[in-house]
Write a protein that holds these residues in place. Structure first.
Motif, PDB file in Angstrom:
ATOM      1  N   LYS A 160      -1.820  17.324   4.776  1.00  0.00           N
ATOM      2  CA  LYS A 160      -0.506  17.969   4.842  1.00  0.00           C
ATOM      3  C   LYS A 160      -0.197  18.285   6.308  1.00  0.00           C
ATOM      4  CE  LYS A 160       2.022  22.127   3.361  1.00  0.00           C
ATOM      5  NZ  LYS A 160       1.943  23.407   2.628  1.00  0.00           N
ATOM      6  N   ASN A 161       0.714  17.542   6.879  1.00  0.00           N
ATOM      7  CA  ASN A 161       1.127  17.760   8.276  1.00  0.00           C
ATOM      8  C   ASN A 161      -0.080  17.805   9.225  1.00  0.00           C
ATOM      9  OD1 ASN A 161       3.831  18.034   7.396  1.00  0.00           O
ATOM     10  ND2 ASN A 161       3.510  20.205   6.978  1.00  0.00           N
ATOM     11  N   ILE A 162      -1.004  16.869   9.042  1.00  0.00           N
ATOM     12  CA  ILE A 162      -2.289  16.972   9.748  1.00  0.00           C
ATOM     13  C   ILE A 162      -2.185  16.645  11.237  1.00  0.00           C
ATOM     14  CG2 ILE A 162      -3.593  16.503   7.661  1.00  0.00           C
ATOM     15  CD1 ILE A 162      -4.114  13.678   8.742  1.00  0.00           C
ATOM     16  N   ASP A 163      -1.085  16.059  11.671  1.00  0.00           N
ATOM     17  CA  ASP A 163      -0.919  15.751  13.095  1.00  0.00           C
ATOM     18  C   ASP A 163       0.091  16.667  13.776  1.00  0.00           C
ATOM     19  OD1 ASP A 163      -2.778  13.624  13.274  1.00  0.00           O
ATOM     20  OD2 ASP A 163      -1.345  12.281  12.309  1.00  0.00           O
ATOM     21  N   ASN A 164       0.577  17.662  13.071  1.00  0.00           N
ATOM     22  CA  ASN A 164       1.483  18.637  13.683  1.00  0.00           C
ATOM     23  C   ASN A 164       0.678  19.572  14.590  1.00  0.00           C
ATOM     24  OD1 ASN A 164       3.329  17.457  11.994  1.00  0.00           O
ATOM     25  ND2 ASN A 164       4.092  19.363  11.126  1.00  0.00           N
ATOM     26  N   SER A 184      -0.637  11.738   1.800  1.00  0.00           N
ATOM     27  CA  SER A 184       0.623  11.403   2.464  1.00  0.00           C
ATOM     28  C   SER A 184       0.418  10.384   3.573  1.00  0.00           C
ATOM     29  CB  SER A 184       1.262  12.678   3.039  1.00  0.00           C
ATOM     30  OG  SER A 184       0.368  13.310   3.938  1.00  0.00           O
ATOM     31  N   LEU A 185      -0.836   9.994   3.810  1.00  0.00           N
ATOM     32  CA  LEU A 185      -1.124   8.995   4.835  1.00  0.00           C
ATOM     33  C   LEU A 185      -0.953   7.595   4.265  1.00  0.00           C
ATOM     34  CD1 LEU A 185      -4.384  10.583   6.298  1.00  0.00           C
ATOM     35  CD2 LEU A 185      -2.041  10.838   7.146  1.00  0.00           C
ATOM     36  N   GLU A 186      -0.367   6.718   5.041  1.00  0.00           N
ATOM     37  CA  GLU A 186      -0.123   5.355   4.589  1.00  0.00           C
ATOM     38  C   GLU A 186      -1.234   4.441   5.108  1.00  0.00           C
ATOM     39  OE1 GLU A 186       3.480   2.645   5.608  1.00  0.00           O
ATOM     40  OE2 GLU A 186       4.123   4.081   4.071  1.00  0.00           O
ATOM     41  N   PRO A 187      -1.997   3.835   4.228  1.00  0.00           N
ATOM     42  CA  PRO A 187      -3.066   2.933   4.686  1.00  0.00           C
ATOM     43  C   PRO A 187      -2.493   1.722   5.416  1.00  0.00           C
ATOM     44  CG  PRO A 187      -3.335   3.509   2.360  1.00  0.00           C
ATOM     45  CD  PRO A 187      -1.963   3.950   2.757  1.00  0.00           C
ATOM     46  N   GLU A 188      -3.204   1.286   6.447  1.00  0.00           N
ATOM     47  CA  GLU A 188      -2.854   0.047   7.130  1.00  0.00           C
ATOM     48  C   GLU A 188      -3.845  -1.021   6.680  1.00  0.00           C
ATOM     49  OE1 GLU A 188      -2.540   0.374  11.385  1.00  0.00           O
ATOM     50  OE2 GLU A 188      -1.845   2.440  11.252  1.00  0.00           O
ATOM     51  N   VAL A 189      -3.322  -2.103   6.122  1.00  0.00           N
ATOM     52  CA  VAL A 189      -4.172  -3.178   5.621  1.00  0.00           C
ATOM     53  C   VAL A 189      -3.831  -4.457   6.371  1.00  0.00           C
ATOM     54  CG1 VAL A 189      -4.866  -4.503   3.592  1.00  0.00           C
ATOM     55  CG2 VAL A 189      -4.252  -2.083   3.349  1.00  0.00           C
ATOM     56  N   THR A 239       0.796  -1.219   0.000  1.00  0.00           N
ATOM     57  CA  THR A 239       0.000   0.000   0.000  1.00  0.00           C
ATOM     58  C   THR A 239       0.829   1.270   0.000  1.00  0.00           C
ATOM     59  OG1 THR A 239      -0.124  -0.091   2.406  1.00  0.00           O
ATOM     60  CG2 THR A 239      -1.924  -1.093   1.188  1.00  0.00           C
ATOM     61  N   THR A 240       2.122   1.145   0.089  1.00  0.00           N
ATOM     62  CA  THR A 240       2.928   2.361   0.127  1.00  0.00           C
ATOM     63  C   THR A 240       2.872   3.122  -1.188  1.00  0.00           C
ATOM     64  OG1 THR A 240       4.859   1.016  -0.456  1.00  0.00           O
ATOM     65  CG2 THR A 240       4.548   1.532   1.866  1.00  0.00           C
ATOM     66  N   VAL A 241       2.473   2.427  -2.258  1.00  0.00           N
ATOM     67  CA  VAL A 241       2.411   3.111  -3.544  1.00  0.00           C
ATOM     68  C   VAL A 241       1.355   4.195  -3.558  1.00  0.00           C
ATOM     69  CG1 VAL A 241       3.282   1.153  -4.845  1.00  0.00           C
ATOM     70  CG2 VAL A 241       0.832   1.316  -4.390  1.00  0.00           C
ATOM     71  N   LEU A 242       0.368   4.112  -2.640  1.00  0.00           N
ATOM     72  CA  LEU A 242      -0.674   5.129  -2.590  1.00  0.00           C
ATOM     73  C   LEU A 242      -0.209   6.391  -1.879  1.00  0.00           C
ATOM     74  CD1 LEU A 242      -4.178   3.608  -1.838  1.00  0.00           C
ATOM     75  CD2 LEU A 242      -3.505   5.057  -3.729  1.00  0.00           C
ATOM     76  N   ALA A 243       0.770   6.252  -1.025  1.00  0.00           N
ATOM     77  CA  ALA A 243       1.182   7.392  -0.206  1.00  0.00           C
ATOM     78  C   ALA A 243       2.125   8.303  -0.982  1.00  0.00           C
ATOM     79  CB  ALA A 243       1.882   6.889   1.062  1.00  0.00           C
ATOM     80  N   LYS A 244       1.878   9.592  -0.875  1.00  0.00           N
ATOM     81  CA  LYS A 244       2.775  10.564  -1.470  1.00  0.00           C
ATOM     82  C   LYS A 244       2.637  11.876  -0.728  1.00  0.00           C
ATOM     83  CE  LYS A 244      -0.301  12.266  -5.106  1.00  0.00           C
ATOM     84  NZ  LYS A 244      -0.451  12.533  -6.517  1.00  0.00           N
ATOM     85  N   GLU A 245       3.565  12.764  -0.947  1.00  0.00           N
ATOM     86  CA  GLU A 245       3.514  14.037  -0.259  1.00  0.00           C
ATOM     87  C   GLU A 245       2.468  14.931  -0.901  1.00  0.00           C
ATOM     88  OE1 GLU A 245       4.823  15.134   2.496  1.00  0.00           O
ATOM     89  OE2 GLU A 245       5.705  13.182   2.814  1.00  0.00           O
ATOM     90  N   ALA A 246       1.330  15.071  -0.199  1.00  0.00           N
ATOM     91  CA  ALA A 246       0.232  15.853  -0.756  1.00  0.00           C
ATOM     92  C   ALA A 246       0.610  17.322  -0.936  1.00  0.00           C
ATOM     93  CB  ALA A 246      -0.993  15.736   0.140  1.00  0.00           C
TER      94      ALA A 246
END
Length: 418
Positions: free
Chosen positions: A52-56, A329-334, A20-27
């Motif tokens: 974009k930096n949603i947990d900062n 930019s979020l990495e899905p957990e499957v 699933t890392t292929v879905l993640a990118k820097e928005a």
């Protein structure tokens, strides 16, 4: 069997992360927003469309007042009277008593007027008044704010003031993700959501003159913008949390720490408008494709049910629908969970497990189906069955011949004795 399950589970988790890392990118590369933190969320599905930096942790400035408004709506009726405390006069501009019309301590406002001034004009003194009247003390009200934040699962939020003023304060913090949760709660409340959508309102204290306050959300009504709350301090930068509705679909947008370009004051509104357009045009991409092998489970079975010999079979599993997700930019957990099942009960139309897709706090589950059935077991062992059938047939023939011979002998014996 337990050891086998652990091995399979570990393999599945590794496989899911890798695939699933292929879905993640820097928005942030998509939109080049000025704001250093931003998010958009589909309010119906809770899908995060942009991140974009949603947990900062950031300073939210007057966007804080969304929480103050929510607590006002939950604790007071519109006609309830709130008393203006003298300490409210010490709150910095923008304040109703300093910048709109002088207010005498002890004068009262209806909760309805207080809500309008809070959300449209963003009066810092009115936020203080609300806190004092609901909480008894501002400190008690701030505790209520933080308790409500915990209830809403705003896990990275800590409020210190009811209005977002942060002079000499370093721990009045939240995140764009947490504010998207708060914005959804505000929009789910009929009172607060209706006020965010008002362009102006006539307000007054009980003994004061009528005054007009205007919504500071400059893009209200433009391109589907149905409400929002602005904010600014030197620490926070320019902030805006806003909701859009187009074609019946509501999307929450939050931008924090954008530029305050006076006198135009346009940058944060441009950020949010750009974010909204992107979000409505974004399309989900395939995360797990239907009818493709996703994982497999190895089952033991007897060639003849309940009888030996024992064999194993690899059972690939799949989903019957495409599992889709937005590129962020979020990495899905499957994670996969496959049930113990008898190989002789395999059916391509009956699920044998679940696949869980988690993106941030949004969790969706999908049924997993085997790609083989019990008939495949028969095909895999067809030679054994043919051989066994031939042996059984031969035995039956031999037995029948033996029986017939005995019958012939018996008949001959009967004729002899006659």
């Amino acid at each position: 069997m337990k050891k086998l399950k652990k091995i399979i589970a570990s393999t599945l988790i590794f496989t899911s992360i890798f695939s699933t890392t292929v879905l993640a990118k820097e928005a942030s590369e998509d939109l080049n927003l000025i704001g250093t933190s931003a998010i958009s969320v589909d309010l119906e599905t809770n899908d995060i469309i942009y991140a974009k930096n949603i947990d900062n942790q950031m300073f939210p400035a007057s966007v804080t007042k969304l929480m103050t408004a929510l607590l006002l709506a939950e604790n007071k009726q519109k006609n309830d009277l709130l008393t203006y405390p003298k300490e409210a006069l010490n709150e910095a501009p923008f304040s109703y008593g300093l910048n709109v019309h002088p207010v005498t301590p002890g004068d009262t406002f209806t909760a309805a007027n207080a809500m309008d001034i809070l959300l449209l004009y963003s009066g810092n003194d009115i936020a203080y008044m609300i806190a004092k009247n609901i909480g008894g003390t501002v400190d008690n009200f701030v505790k209520m704010m933080n308790d409500k934040a915990k209830e809403l699962k705003m896990t990275n939020t800590h409020f210190v003031t009811p209005n977002g003023l942060d002079d000499n304060i370093n721990d009045h913090l939240t995140t764009s993700y947490d504010l998207s949760i708060l914005l959804k709660a505000v929009m789910d409340n009929e009172w607060t959501s209706s006020i965010l959508g008002k362009k102006e309102s006539e307000v007054k204290s009980t003994n004061g003159p009528t005054a007009k306050v205007e919504n500071r959300n400059k893009i209200l009504g433009e391109n589907g913008n149905i409400g929002g709350k602005t904010g600014y301090t030197e620490k926070a930068g320019r902030c805006l949390a806003a909701v859009y509705e187009r074609d019946g679909r509501k999307i929450a947008t939050v931008v924090l720490n954008s530029e305050y370009n006076l006198p135009e004051d346009s940058k944060v509104f441009e950020d949010v408008a750009k974010l909204a357009d992107y979000s409505y045009n974004a399309e989900k991409k395939s995360l797990l494709a239907k009818d493709t092998e996703l994982e497999s489970k190895t089952l033991k079975y007897n060639v003849f049910p309940l009888l030996g010999p024992e064999r194993t079979i690899r059972v690939p599993v799949t989903v019957k629908e495409d599992v889709l997700a937005y590129e962020t930019s979020l990495e899905p957990e499957v994670k996969y969970e496959l049930n113990d099942v008898s190989a002789w009960k395999l059916n391509k139309n009956k699920p044998i497990g679940k696949v869980t897709v988690k993106i941030k706090d949004t969790i969706n589950q999908y049924d997993l189906y085997p790609t083989i059935s019990k008939m495949d077991l028969v095909k895999q062992n067809i030679i054994v069955y043919i051989v066994v059938l031939a042996i059984i047939t031969a035995l039956i023939v031999i037995i029948l011949k033996f029986i017939n011979k005995r019958k012939d002998r018996k008949r001959r014996s009967v004729r002899f004795y006659r």
